[in-house]
Design a protein around this motif. Structure first.
Motif, PDB file in Angstrom:
ATOM      1  N   LEU A 192       2.348  -2.057   1.546  1.00  0.00           N
ATOM      2  CA  LEU A 192       3.522  -1.411   1.603  1.00  0.00           C
ATOM      3  C   LEU A 192       3.173  -0.247   0.682  1.00  0.00           C
ATOM      4  CD1 LEU A 192       6.546  -1.321   2.316  1.00  0.00           C
ATOM      5  CD2 LEU A 192       6.932  -2.099   0.195  1.00  0.00           C
ATOM      6  N   ALA A 193       3.749   0.941   0.812  1.00  0.00           N
ATOM      7  CA  ALA A 193       3.634   2.212  -0.082  1.00  0.00           C
ATOM      8  C   ALA A 193       4.891   2.264  -0.471  1.00  0.00           C
ATOM      9  CB  ALA A 193       2.961   3.240   0.576  1.00  0.00           C
ATOM     10  N   ILE A 194       5.225   2.578  -1.831  1.00  0.00           N
ATOM     11  CA  ILE A 194       6.354   2.841  -2.220  1.00  0.00           C
ATOM     12  C   ILE A 194       6.467   4.432  -2.920  1.00  0.00           C
ATOM     13  CG2 ILE A 194       8.086   2.681  -4.056  1.00  0.00           C
ATOM     14  CD1 ILE A 194       7.187  -0.497  -4.306  1.00  0.00           C
ATOM     15  N   ILE A 195       7.036   5.216  -2.343  1.00  0.00           N
ATOM     16  CA  ILE A 195       7.051   6.568  -2.741  1.00  0.00           C
ATOM     17  C   ILE A 195       8.465   6.888  -3.431  1.00  0.00           C
ATOM     18  CG2 ILE A 195       5.308   7.172  -0.863  1.00  0.00           C
ATOM     19  CD1 ILE A 195       7.699   8.524   0.561  1.00  0.00           C
ATOM     20  N   LYS A 203      -8.565  -5.283   3.981  1.00  0.00           N
ATOM     21  CA  LYS A 203      -9.340  -5.706   5.138  1.00  0.00           C
ATOM     22  C   LYS A 203     -10.027  -7.184   4.823  1.00  0.00           C
ATOM     23  CE  LYS A 203      -8.844  -2.492   8.911  1.00  0.00           C
ATOM     24  NZ  LYS A 203      -9.259  -1.016   8.506  1.00  0.00           N
ATOM     25  N   ARG A 204     -11.101  -6.819   3.828  1.00  0.00           N
ATOM     26  CA  ARG A 204     -11.983  -7.715   3.319  1.00  0.00           C
ATOM     27  C   ARG A 204     -11.331  -9.072   2.839  1.00  0.00           C
ATOM     28  NH1 ARG A 204     -15.192  -7.576  -0.611  1.00  0.00           N
ATOM     29  NH2 ARG A 204     -13.885  -6.108  -1.475  1.00  0.00           N
ATOM     30  N   LEU A 205     -10.370  -8.857   1.969  1.00  0.00           N
ATOM     31  CA  LEU A 205      -9.731  -9.874   1.473  1.00  0.00           C
ATOM     32  C   LEU A 205      -8.535 -10.471   2.022  1.00  0.00           C
ATOM     33  CD1 LEU A 205     -10.466  -8.761  -2.304  1.00  0.00           C
ATOM     34  CD2 LEU A 205     -11.987 -10.328  -1.069  1.00  0.00           C
ATOM     35  N   GLY A 206      -8.032  -9.598   2.853  1.00  0.00           N
ATOM     36  CA  GLY A 206      -6.693  -9.872   3.657  1.00  0.00           C
ATOM     37  C   GLY A 206      -5.663  -9.989   2.658  1.00  0.00           C
ATOM     38  N   VAL A 207      -5.597  -9.250   1.514  1.00  0.00           N
ATOM     39  CA  VAL A 207      -4.706  -9.373   0.361  1.00  0.00           C
ATOM     40  C   VAL A 207      -3.352  -8.529   0.909  1.00  0.00           C
ATOM     41  CG1 VAL A 207      -6.110  -9.758  -1.473  1.00  0.00           C
ATOM     42  CG2 VAL A 207      -5.542  -7.443  -0.684  1.00  0.00           C
ATOM     43  N   THR A 208      -2.126  -8.870   0.203  1.00  0.00           N
ATOM     44  CA  THR A 208      -0.922  -8.167   0.201  1.00  0.00           C
ATOM     45  C   THR A 208      -1.218  -6.956  -0.829  1.00  0.00           C
ATOM     46  OG1 THR A 208       0.288  -9.957   0.831  1.00  0.00           O
ATOM     47  CG2 THR A 208       1.473  -8.119   0.251  1.00  0.00           C
ATOM     48  N   SER A 209      -0.932  -5.676  -0.265  1.00  0.00           N
ATOM     49  CA  SER A 209      -1.012  -4.465  -1.210  1.00  0.00           C
ATOM     50  C   SER A 209       0.096  -3.923  -1.467  1.00  0.00           C
ATOM     51  CB  SER A 209      -2.275  -3.369  -0.813  1.00  0.00           C
ATOM     52  OG  SER A 209      -3.273  -4.258  -0.388  1.00  0.00           O
ATOM     53  N   VAL A 210       0.694  -3.693  -2.768  1.00  0.00           N
ATOM     54  CA  VAL A 210       1.762  -2.834  -2.683  1.00  0.00           C
ATOM     55  C   VAL A 210       1.399  -1.718  -3.612  1.00  0.00           C
ATOM     56  CG1 VAL A 210       4.245  -2.460  -3.766  1.00  0.00           C
ATOM     57  CG2 VAL A 210       3.264  -4.875  -3.044  1.00  0.00           C
ATOM     58  N   VAL A 211       1.534  -0.508  -3.122  1.00  0.00           N
ATOM     59  CA  VAL A 211       0.879   0.959  -3.397  1.00  0.00           C
ATOM     60  C   VAL A 211       2.070   1.935  -3.973  1.00  0.00           C
ATOM     61  CG1 VAL A 211      -0.654   2.618  -3.375  1.00  0.00           C
ATOM     62  CG2 VAL A 211      -0.969   0.456  -2.003  1.00  0.00           C
ATOM     63  N   VAL A 212       2.330   2.241  -5.204  1.00  0.00           N
ATOM     64  CA  VAL A 212       3.229   3.090  -5.608  1.00  0.00           C
ATOM     65  C   VAL A 212       2.503   4.629  -5.728  1.00  0.00           C
ATOM     66  CG1 VAL A 212       4.388   4.302  -7.527  1.00  0.00           C
ATOM     67  CG2 VAL A 212       4.783   1.783  -7.146  1.00  0.00           C
ATOM     68  N   THR A 213       2.921   5.378  -5.240  1.00  0.00           N
ATOM     69  CA  THR A 213       2.205   6.797  -4.867  1.00  0.00           C
ATOM     70  C   THR A 213       3.199   8.065  -4.904  1.00  0.00           C
ATOM     71  OG1 THR A 213       0.561   8.128  -3.929  1.00  0.00           O
ATOM     72  CG2 THR A 213       1.922   6.498  -2.581  1.00  0.00           C
ATOM     73  N   HIS A 214       2.745   9.098  -5.485  1.00  0.00           N
ATOM     74  CA  HIS A 214       3.417  10.305  -5.226  1.00  0.00           C
ATOM     75  C   HIS A 214       2.899  11.042  -3.869  1.00  0.00           C
ATOM     76  CE1 HIS A 214       4.006  10.799  -9.632  1.00  0.00           C
ATOM     77  NE2 HIS A 214       5.004  11.342  -9.352  1.00  0.00           N
ATOM     78  N   ILE A 236      -2.198 -10.799  -3.980  1.00  0.00           N
ATOM     79  CA  ILE A 236      -1.458  -9.656  -4.036  1.00  0.00           C
ATOM     80  C   ILE A 236      -2.069  -8.742  -4.994  1.00  0.00           C
ATOM     81  CG2 ILE A 236       0.724  -8.741  -4.254  1.00  0.00           C
ATOM     82  CD1 ILE A 236       1.921 -11.631  -4.309  1.00  0.00           C
ATOM     83  N   ILE A 237      -2.234  -7.443  -4.473  1.00  0.00           N
ATOM     84  CA  ILE A 237      -2.546  -6.354  -5.529  1.00  0.00           C
ATOM     85  C   ILE A 237      -1.554  -5.304  -5.551  1.00  0.00           C
ATOM     86  CG2 ILE A 237      -4.419  -4.909  -6.038  1.00  0.00           C
ATOM     87  CD1 ILE A 237      -6.495  -6.242  -4.334  1.00  0.00           C
ATOM     88  N   PHE A 238      -1.200  -4.748  -6.898  1.00  0.00           N
ATOM     89  CA  PHE A 238      -0.303  -3.920  -7.005  1.00  0.00           C
ATOM     90  C   PHE A 238      -1.301  -2.542  -7.704  1.00  0.00           C
ATOM     91  CE2 PHE A 238       1.881  -7.713  -7.672  1.00  0.00           C
ATOM     92  CZ  PHE A 238       2.983  -7.519  -7.006  1.00  0.00           C
ATOM     93  N   TYR A 239      -0.855  -1.431  -7.036  1.00  0.00           N
ATOM     94  CA  TYR A 239      -1.469  -0.292  -7.496  1.00  0.00           C
ATOM     95  C   TYR A 239      -0.303   0.544  -7.875  1.00  0.00           C
ATOM     96  CZ  TYR A 239      -5.317  -1.704  -4.199  1.00  0.00           C
ATOM     97  OH  TYR A 239      -6.268  -2.469  -3.570  1.00  0.00           O
ATOM     98  N   ASP A 240      -0.472   1.154  -9.283  1.00  0.00           N
ATOM     99  CA  ASP A 240       0.515   2.129  -9.728  1.00  0.00           C
ATOM    100  C   ASP A 240      -0.265   3.680  -9.785  1.00  0.00           C
ATOM    101  OD1 ASP A 240       2.712   3.366 -10.803  1.00  0.00           O
ATOM    102  OD2 ASP A 240       2.853   2.145 -12.605  1.00  0.00           O
TER     103      ASP A 240
END
Ligand SMILES: Nc1ncnc2c1ncn2[C@@H]1O[C@H](COP(=O)(O)OP(=O)(O)OP(=O)(O)O)[C@@H](O)[C@H]1O
Ligand SMILES: [Mg+2]
Lengths: 246, 256
Positions: free
Chosen positions: A30-33, A185-196, A158-162
């Protein structure tokens, strides 16, 4: 699964997040913009329990982390990783020690085993053999990648990216985007990515959520999101925000 | 006008109470982390830092203090024919008060400020959040090793400083005031008792805690920005020194 329920957050009198409802499914990206100061980082910090919301609930599977004591949170956090906006590497430690940090703190693995894991994670992020360098010697893009290596060292769900690519050149931005995708893909993790960066969001995400002045104004799959008529979303899609900060 | 004055006083008192409460919370939080895990390597690392950073200044400070004390005391006492008490007086003054207080002040300036600068930089660059995200309690990881290191090293440095101070006093007694080494040295066990030393060491342990807790507290509370780091550092040193002088009075009343 993360379920954000009626979450609000204020700092003093200032309302930063206003009644947010959002569900993040297992394994999705999920990308949060949103514009600068719209509350994206704040939302991310709530999801990992660094701050506690002034109202609402945050469900991580069947546990409400909104009001969880730090000690319990620490256990849950072993299954989460976070890549900070400015990397937040420990600058008194080598790259290798940074990546090994969680393993040394929370396992009794032998030093050989830890060294092996560190080596592998640094290879995954494209920085083999950098174990003995200090964070101060690295470029911004390299720091971000070490930060990712550190975040995945413990095998999170779960990985969060700011803002993983803010302040980086377009080539490095692409590289980081690819890493986010391949890690997912490799780890099958849930990713939350905050981005501009709208381009990044479209490239990496399954769904996009947009925050505008503390409110969640849109959330949909990438294809549907691009067809939203809301003028605030249209403005963002046309790229009015891109590059404004960097 | 008068009401306004009372308001200002009231506000400062409240602020002071908040401050004390906040510092206490950090101290208790750190104490609670002690049984969880003690990172011996970090404690030793902090101890060696502390020793290396303060040893030269402690040596100089204590030597000159012992010298000037003797200079003042010796002249007066010789006039009164009490030169055989000079060594004892110097040893008591240094052991009880000057040793622990001066070492505490030096350590606050040298080590407390460095702690604040380091931790506030970590805070501003989100390294403390990174610790928390990796399931590591910042109090246990950052505060506990610094507190233990100070609790061990400030007393050790105090013993060392006491010796240097007494030796400095001896130099002046012998070469300036003409008191023989035998008289000076002999008067020490005659007048000073073990409690003069151990009481000072109790103080030193307390001062060590004050330095570490305040150094860490101001680091963790530092406002954003490089300017915040500088301000926090100054505040940490000033308040540590004030608290040391204040607690010293209290401890002297209790201990002697
Ligand atoms: N600890 C805090 N105390 C007071 N205000 C805060 C705090 N953290 C964030 N804010 C305020 O909350 C608002 C949202 O901040 P946040 O960092 O979440 O924005 P953001 O969307 O991540 O912005 P950016 O894109 O610039 O990183 C801002 O106006 C900020 O000033
Ligand atoms: Mg942000």
């Amino acid at each position: 699964m993360i379920k954000i329920e009626n979450v609000s957050m204020s700092f003093g009198d200032k309302k930063v997040l206003d009644n947010i409802n959002l569900e993040i499914k297992d394994g999705e990206t999920l990308a949060i913009i949103g514009g600068s100061g719209s509350g994206k980082s704040t939302l991310l910090r709530l999801m990992i329990g660094l701050d506690h919301p002034t109202g609402g609930k945050i469900w991580l599977r069947d546990k409400d982390i909104a009001h969880m004591p730090e000690k319990e949170l620490d256990e849950l956090r072993l299954h989460m990783g976070m890549v900070f906006q400015y990397s937040a590497l420990f600058d008194s430690m080598t790259v290798g020690d940074n990546v090994a940090f969680g393993l040394r703190e929370h396992t009794d693995y032998s030093e050989e085993k830890i060294a092996e894991i560190v080596k592998e994670k640094l290879e995954v992020v494209g920085l083999p053999g950098t174990e003995d360098m200090m964070p101060g010697e690295l470029s911004g893009g390299m720091k971000k990648r070490v930060s990712l290596a550190r975040a995945i060292a413990f095998g999170p769900d779960i990985i969060f990216y700011d803002e993983p690519s803010s302040g980086l050149d377009p080539i490095m931005t692409d590289k980081i985007d690819e890493l986010i995708i391949s890690t997912q893909k490799r780890l099958g993790v849930t990713s939350v990515v905050v981005t501009h960066d709208m381009d990044s969001a479209i490239h990496i995400a399954d769904r996009i959520a947009m925050i505008y002045e503390g409110k969640l104004i849109a959330v949909d799959t990438v294809d549907n999101f691009r067809r939203i008529e809301d003028p605030r979303v249209r403005a963002f899609l046309r790229g009015l925000y891109i590059g404004k900060e960097a | 006008m008068f009401v306004r004055f009372l308001e200002i006083i009231g506000a400062s008192v409240l602020e002071l109470l908040y401050f004390i409460g906040d510092v206490m919370l950090l101290f208790i939080g750190a104490l609670k982390q002690m049984p969880v895990k003690i990172r011996v390597r970090h404690v030793i690392h902090q101890m060696s830092h502390l020793g290396v950073d303060t040893l030269p200044i402690v040596s100089l400070t204590m030597m000159f203090t012992g010298m000037v004390m003797t200079l003042q005391v010796a002249n007066e006492f010789i006039k009164m024919g009490a030169e055989s008490t000079v060594g004892g007086i110097i040893a008591i003054a240094i052991g009880r008060e000057l040793g622990p207080v001066l070492v505490g002040v030096v350590a606050a300036g040298r080590v407390g400020s460095a702690m604040t600068a380091e931790i506030s930089t970590m805070k501003v660059t989100e390294q403390i959040d990174a610790l928390r995200v990796m399931g590591t309690n910042p109090l246990g990881y950052l505060v506990v090793p610094r507190m233990l290191a100070c609790m061990i090293m400030v007393p050790l440095l105090t013993v060392y400083g006491d010796v240097i101070g007494v030796v400095g006093g001896w130099g002046v007694a012998k070469y300036y005031a003409g008191i023989s080494s035998y008289v000076y040295v002999n008067s020490i066990p005659e007048y000073a008792v073990l409690n003069d030393l151990t009481g000072g060491l109790v103080k030193a342990v307390v001062f060590g805690v004050v330095i570490a807790v305040l150094g860490c507290y101001y680091g963790m509370k530092a406002p954003e920005g490089a300017e915040g780091v500088g301000k926090a550092t100054t505040k940490s040193v000033v308040s540590a020194i004030v608290v040391i002088f204040m607690l010293n009075v209290l401890l002297s009343m209790v201990l002697y």
